[in-house]
Design an enzyme around this catalytic site. Structure first.
Site, short mmCIF file in Angstrom:
data_model
loop_
_atom_site.label_atom_id
_atom_site.label_comp_id
_atom_site.label_asym_id
_atom_site.label_seq_id
_atom_site.Cartn_x
_atom_site.Cartn_y
_atom_site.Cartn_z
N THR A 138 0.89 -0.91 -0.01
CA THR A 138 0.04 -0.06 0.19
C THR A 138 0.85 1.38 0.07
O THR A 138 1.83 1.50 0.72
CB THR A 138 -0.96 -0.07 1.19
OG1 THR A 138 -1.76 -1.11 0.91
CG2 THR A 138 -1.97 1.27 1.25
N VAL A 177 2.28 5.09 0.18
CA VAL A 177 2.15 6.50 0.84
C VAL A 177 1.96 7.57 -0.31
O VAL A 177 2.41 7.59 -1.44
CB VAL A 177 3.45 6.77 1.47
CG1 VAL A 177 3.68 8.13 1.89
CG2 VAL A 177 3.51 5.72 2.76
N ILE A 233 4.64 -1.14 3.29
CA ILE A 233 4.55 0.37 3.03
C ILE A 233 5.34 0.72 1.84
O ILE A 233 6.57 0.69 1.69
CB ILE A 233 4.59 1.14 4.18
CG1 ILE A 233 3.90 0.75 5.36
CG2 ILE A 233 4.52 2.67 3.92
CD1 ILE A 233 2.35 1.06 5.14
N LYS A 234 4.71 1.27 0.68
CA LYS A 234 5.31 1.67 -0.53
C LYS A 234 5.78 3.19 -0.42
O LYS A 234 5.05 3.83 -0.11
CB LYS A 234 4.43 1.42 -1.95
CG LYS A 234 4.43 -0.19 -2.31
CD LYS A 234 3.55 -0.09 -3.67
CE LYS A 234 4.28 0.16 -4.70
NZ LYS A 234 3.51 -0.19 -6.08
N LEU A 235 6.94 3.21 -0.75
CA LEU A 235 7.44 4.67 -0.71
C LEU A 235 8.45 5.02 -1.82
O LEU A 235 9.07 3.83 -2.48
CB LEU A 235 8.58 4.80 0.35
CG LEU A 235 7.87 4.35 1.98
CD1 LEU A 235 9.17 4.13 2.90
CD2 LEU A 235 7.07 5.61 2.47
#
Length: 316
Positions: free
Chosen positions: A95, A97, A131-133
């Protein structure tokens, strides 16, 4: 003979690059990835209407401020879609950011924590979420902080070796080097046609994979953004590959023998000194393709994030 998808699964974890649950049910991947563009597309599907209503109701319960409601609704919707996808895969959901935070380490850390809390409130443990950054310097540093808190991260929009090296040194869980977008840039610049063996995107991932393995880095390499099945077969053996449903469907018709191309021969080299911020920024700037594609990728995700929020705002 088994099809490409089934052969590939023998040595590579297959990840679905989609927010469409029906597509995920069909291809049965291990993990799934989403991003603002995929969420925007998914939000137009009729089966997601109840999730949008739930996200709106949640946002209204959290704040009376319209701007905050829009932000909360977007975050909640991303998590609700992630929850739905997790019902149909055994592994993890990525998912993303908000891309507008790509140059603010603290804001990305706070958003990552918020998304994990939303998942936790829904009974989903953090070990099922990445967590995608964006792989900016600030994004990589945010990933380093979150990893130390036990929150695994997927560093995306990765186009350069400097980005890959910095991610490994930060100890992030996974990187997503973009194969097809690298190819797009070189085709536009040179006018050449590339084979899977000369494809600059394929060669980039092969270089990163070899570097990680021979230096003993644990960061997972997940090739992303594919334009054709040739790019996929040329990276057989990569830790993970995230593939769109239409390419996965095309793989069903592939009946040739698929040899493993990428092999982990173990750590054989001593790790270099850590890349400094100055070195990272200089190396990134020297790579015109990576500089342009990272900036373009962030802008594209921001456009779709704004479109998604505009659609949500109309319902608030």
């Amino acid at each position: 003979m088994a099809n490409l998808f089934d052969q590939l699964k023998e040595f590579t974890t297959i990840v679905a690059d989609t927010g469409d649950v029906e597509a995920i049910k069909s291809v049965k991947p291990y993990d799934a990835t989403t991003n603002p563009s995929l969420l925007l597309k998914a939000s137009t599907l009729p089966q997601y209407a109840p999730l949008i209503d739930e996200a709106i109701a949640y946002a209204k319960s959290q704040s009376g401020d319209k701007a905050q409601q829009i932000e909360d609704a977007a975050d909640k919707l991303a998590v609700l879609i992630g929850q739905e996808i997790l019902k149909h895969i055994p592994g993890k959901i990525s998912t993303e950011v908000d891309a507008r935070l790509s140059f603010d380490t603290d804001a990305m850390v706070q958003k990552g924590r918020k998304l994990i809390k939303l998942y936790a409130d829904a009974g989903i443990s953090k070990d099922r979420v990445l967590i995608k950054l964006a792989s900016t310097w600030e994004g990589i540093k945010a990933g380093e902080i979150l990893e130390k808190e036990g929150i695994n991260c997927n560093l995306t929009l990765l186009f350069s070796f400097a980005q890959a090296r910095a991610c490994a040194e930060a100890g992030v869980f996974l990187i997503s080097p973009f194969v097809g977008r690298i190819l797009d840039w070189y085709k536009a610049k040179t006018g050449e046609n590339y084979t899977s063996e000369t494809d600059p995107g394929v060669l980039s991932v092969r270089k990163i994979y070899a570097y990680y393995k021979e230096h003993g880095y644990k960061t997972v390499v997940m090739g992303a953004s594919f334009r054709n099945t040739g790019e996929i077969t040329a990276l057989a053996g990569c830790d993970r590959l995230t593939v769109s449903p239409n390419l996965l469907e095309r793989a069903e018709g592939y009946r040739r023998y698929l040899p493993r191309v990428l092999v982990d021969n173990g750590a054989t080299k001593q790790r270099p000194a850590l890349l400094t911020e100055k070195e990272f920024r200089f190396d990134q700037n020297e790579d015109a393709m990576a500089t342009e594609k990272l900036a373009e990728g962030i802008r594209g995700f921001v456009v779709d994030q704004n479109k998604l929020e505009k659609a949500l705002a109309e319902k608030l």
